[in-house]
Design a protein around this motif. Structure first.
Motif, PDB file in Angstrom:
ATOM      1  N   ALA A  49      48.303   6.411  12.591  1.00 15.58           N
ATOM      2  CA  ALA A  49      47.229   6.151  11.634  1.00 15.58           C
ATOM      3  C   ALA A  49      47.553   6.688  10.245  1.00 15.58           C
ATOM      4  N   TYR A  50      48.001   7.931  10.173  1.00 15.42           N
ATOM      5  CA  TYR A  50      48.308   8.507   8.862  1.00 15.42           C
ATOM      6  C   TYR A  50      49.487   7.819   8.179  1.00 15.42           C
ATOM      7  N   PRO A  51      50.651   7.731   8.836  1.00 17.26           N
ATOM      8  CA  PRO A  51      51.773   7.094   8.128  1.00 17.26           C
ATOM      9  C   PRO A  51      51.519   5.630   7.791  1.00 17.26           C
ATOM     10  N   LEU A  52      50.791   4.912   8.629  1.00 17.89           N
ATOM     11  CA  LEU A  52      50.468   3.522   8.307  1.00 17.89           C
ATOM     12  C   LEU A  52      49.646   3.450   7.031  1.00 17.89           C
ATOM     13  N   SER A  53      48.587   4.238   6.965  1.00 15.34           N
ATOM     14  CA  SER A  53      47.680   4.137   5.822  1.00 15.34           C
ATOM     15  C   SER A  53      48.329   4.619   4.527  1.00 15.34           C
TER      16      SER A  53
ATOM     17  N   SER B 237      38.114  -4.044   1.571  1.00 13.89           N
ATOM     18  CA  SER B 237      38.812  -5.184   2.166  1.00 13.89           C
ATOM     19  C   SER B 237      40.187  -4.768   2.691  1.00 13.89           C
ATOM     20  N   LEU B 238      40.867  -3.887   1.986  1.00 15.65           N
ATOM     21  CA  LEU B 238      42.165  -3.400   2.458  1.00 15.65           C
ATOM     22  C   LEU B 238      41.993  -2.553   3.711  1.00 15.65           C
ATOM     23  N   ALA B 239      40.988  -1.682   3.735  1.00 15.17           N
ATOM     24  CA  ALA B 239      40.746  -0.838   4.905  1.00 15.17           C
ATOM     25  C   ALA B 239      40.442  -1.687   6.135  1.00 15.17           C
ATOM     26  N   ARG B 240      39.635  -2.736   5.961  1.00 16.67           N
ATOM     27  CA  ARG B 240      39.320  -3.607   7.096  1.00 16.67           C
ATOM     28  C   ARG B 240      40.563  -4.320   7.599  1.00 16.67           C
ATOM     29  N   LEU B 241      41.382  -4.814   6.667  1.00 11.80           N
ATOM     30  CA  LEU B 241      42.606  -5.511   7.068  1.00 11.80           C
ATOM     31  C   LEU B 241      43.545  -4.566   7.811  1.00 11.80           C
ATOM     32  N   GLU B 242      43.733  -3.372   7.293  1.00  8.61           N
ATOM     33  CA  GLU B 242      44.595  -2.399   7.966  1.00  8.61           C
ATOM     34  C   GLU B 242      44.082  -2.085   9.361  1.00  8.61           C
ATOM     35  N   ALA B 243      42.767  -1.889   9.489  1.00 10.46           N
ATOM     36  CA  ALA B 243      42.206  -1.561  10.796  1.00 10.46           C
ATOM     37  C   ALA B 243      42.396  -2.709  11.779  1.00 10.46           C
ATOM     38  N   GLU B 244      42.148  -3.940  11.334  1.00  4.27           N
ATOM     39  CA  GLU B 244      42.341  -5.092  12.215  1.00  4.27           C
ATOM     40  C   GLU B 244      43.778  -5.153  12.722  1.00  4.27           C
ATOM     41  N   ILE B 245      44.731  -4.973  11.824  1.00  2.38           N
ATOM     42  CA  ILE B 245      46.140  -5.034  12.220  1.00  2.38           C
ATOM     43  C   ILE B 245      46.503  -3.831  13.078  1.00  2.38           C
ATOM     44  N   ALA B 246      46.005  -2.658  12.716  1.00  2.47           N
ATOM     45  CA  ALA B 246      46.331  -1.450  13.475  1.00  2.47           C
ATOM     46  C   ALA B 246      45.854  -1.540  14.916  1.00  2.47           C
ATOM     47  N   PHE B 247      44.612  -1.963  15.125  1.00  2.00           N
ATOM     48  CA  PHE B 247      44.086  -2.072  16.489  1.00  2.00           C
ATOM     49  C   PHE B 247      44.813  -3.168  17.264  1.00  2.00           C
TER      50      PHE B 247
END
Length: 431
Positions: A164-168, A376-386
């Motif tokens: 989570a940390y390195p991705l974000s 919008s970026l946070a939502r996109l990252e979360a969708e891809i991360a999960f």
């Protein structure tokens, strides 16, 4: 080193203090009890500042649009005396000459300055720029997931530290134009600030500001297609240009706030899904429902639980309570997002609560003119991360019981709900 103000021993039936154990350990239940007691309750903020806690959904949402609440005490007509935000600056031991880099961000400005800054930034921080990041986010997520087995100790991997940390941080650095080699440095600077470590901030905060000035100078000499280059190109615009100090402040705010909240949306959301296997099974059976699932996770376990303090620019009335001009107001997102007046069975995690195509109906990203710039970026990252995590490791599971997961002291980052670690057993499925 500055010390925190004492916390009253009285329970929540008396004047609540944001550092009261009932609110620190269980903000969902604690603020929920305040919500059901009254829509507006007088209490004290983390640093001891007297404040009115607004707890119910409709009131919080309406006030996020109300221009009579301002973010900067100086915007209150006739304001005099010390800026209450200076208490936090003193607590963090931030040198006076560097305080404008924290106090002058868009998070702490009001119209017309806020309007000018946000309008200029939004010319570059576009939906297209965010969507163009998808391949890069997917690549970073895949690389981190492939490396997880090498980060395993006794069969356990910390998804917060190694995913989570390195991705974000890598995503936000790529978007802004911070060299990838500097991402670890930015993560450490952010940790120093968020953990409120005056002994470290004495050196790390000046270093961060100096580093950002140098970065802007280098980028100005070699413009690219990143967000920072776009803002530099527009600095000389006849209307809406921003100064170097404002540019440094924006970079610092976006990188630090953007990676921190997104990392904990991902970690909180993963912990929630692994604790509610029926909801995880639903998500796997309906991957098209991922955007709605992210909205529900942001409502149910989002990292941002209260607003920053806001101030009444004039005498006003909130849900029958008179708020005098100049008083501080705290908008409590965590109680608003669990308000039974707004949501059916709000304590239940329900990934189908937010149907596709419907407007966002939670307050996890705020609302109004201060709505989260990077939502919008946070939502996109979360969708891809999960999606990437559960595709790559379909049998991943918590290494601890959900109740055993540790949370960080909320005094470290006002209004935030954050894990210290997310230990999991990968148990990857067979190819």
């Amino acid at each position: 080193m500055s010390t925190s103000p004492p916390v009253p021993d009285s329970g929540l039936d008396a004047e609540p203090h944001a550092r009261h154990p009932d609110l620190m350990a269980d903000p969902f239940g604690g603020y929920g009890r305040l919500r059901e007691r009254a829509p507006v309750v007088h209490g004290r903020y983390l640093d001891g500042t007297p404040a009115w806690f607004v707890t119910r959904h409709d009131d919080v949402r309406a006030l996020l649009h109300d221009r009579r609440l301002v973010n900067t005490p100086a915007s209150v007509p006739g304001a005099s005396g010390d800026d209450p935000r200076l208490k936090m600056m003193d607590m963090l031991a931030i040198p006076e000459e560097l305080r404008p880099y924290l106090l002058g961000s868009m998070l702490d400005t009001d119209p017309p300055e806020h309007t000018r800054l946000r309008k200029r930034v939004l010319r570059e921080f576009t939906a297209r720029r965010v969507m163009d990041m998808r391949p890069r986010i997917e690549e970073i997520a895949g690389r981190l997931l492939d490396a997880l087995p090498q980060q395993t100790v006794d069969g356990v991997t910390d998804l917060l530290a190694h995913y989570a940390y390195p991705l974000s941080i890598q995503v936000i650095c790529k978007l802004v134009g911070v060299p990838e080699a500097d991402s670890d440095k930015w993560q450490q600077w952010g940790e120093d600030l968020i953990a409120m470590r005056p002994e470290r901030l004495a050196t790390s905060f000046p270093a961060m500001i100096e580093h950002t000035h140098r970065l802007i100078g280098k980028r100005r000499a070699d413009l690219s297609d990143d967000l920072l280059s776009g803002l530099i190109r527009g600095q000389d615009a006849a209307e809406g240009g921003i100064s170097d100090m404002e540019l440094v402040t924006f970079v610092v705010t976006l990188v630090l706030a953007g990676h921190e909240t997104t990392a904990h949306l991902i970690s909180n959301g993963t912990a929630a899904l692994l604790s509610h296997l029926d909801q995880l099974a639903h998500l796997r059976s309906d991957p098209e429902g991922m955007p709605g699932a992210v909205h529900e996770l942001m409502r149910w376990c989002g990292p941002v639980q209260t607003s920053r303090l806001r101030y009444a620019a004039e005498d006003l009335e909130i849900a029958g309570t008179r708020i005098p001009r100049g008083d501080a107001v705290l908008l409590v997102f965590v109680s608003a997002n669990f308000d039974p007046r707004r949501y059916t069975d709000p304590d239940r995690l329900d990934l189908r609560r937010h149907p596709s195509g419907q407007a966002e109906n939670h307050l996890g990203f705020g609302h109004g003119i201060h709505y989260c710039l990077g939502a919008s970026l946070a939502r996109l990252e979360a969708e891809i991360a999960f999606g990437s995590l559960f595709d790559r490791y379909p049998d991943v599971g918590l290494a601890l019981e959900p109740a055993e997961l540790e949370r960080r002291e909320r005094m470290q980052l006002p209004g935030q709900w954050r894990l210290t670690a997310l230990p999991v057993v990968l148990q990857p499925g067979r190819p």
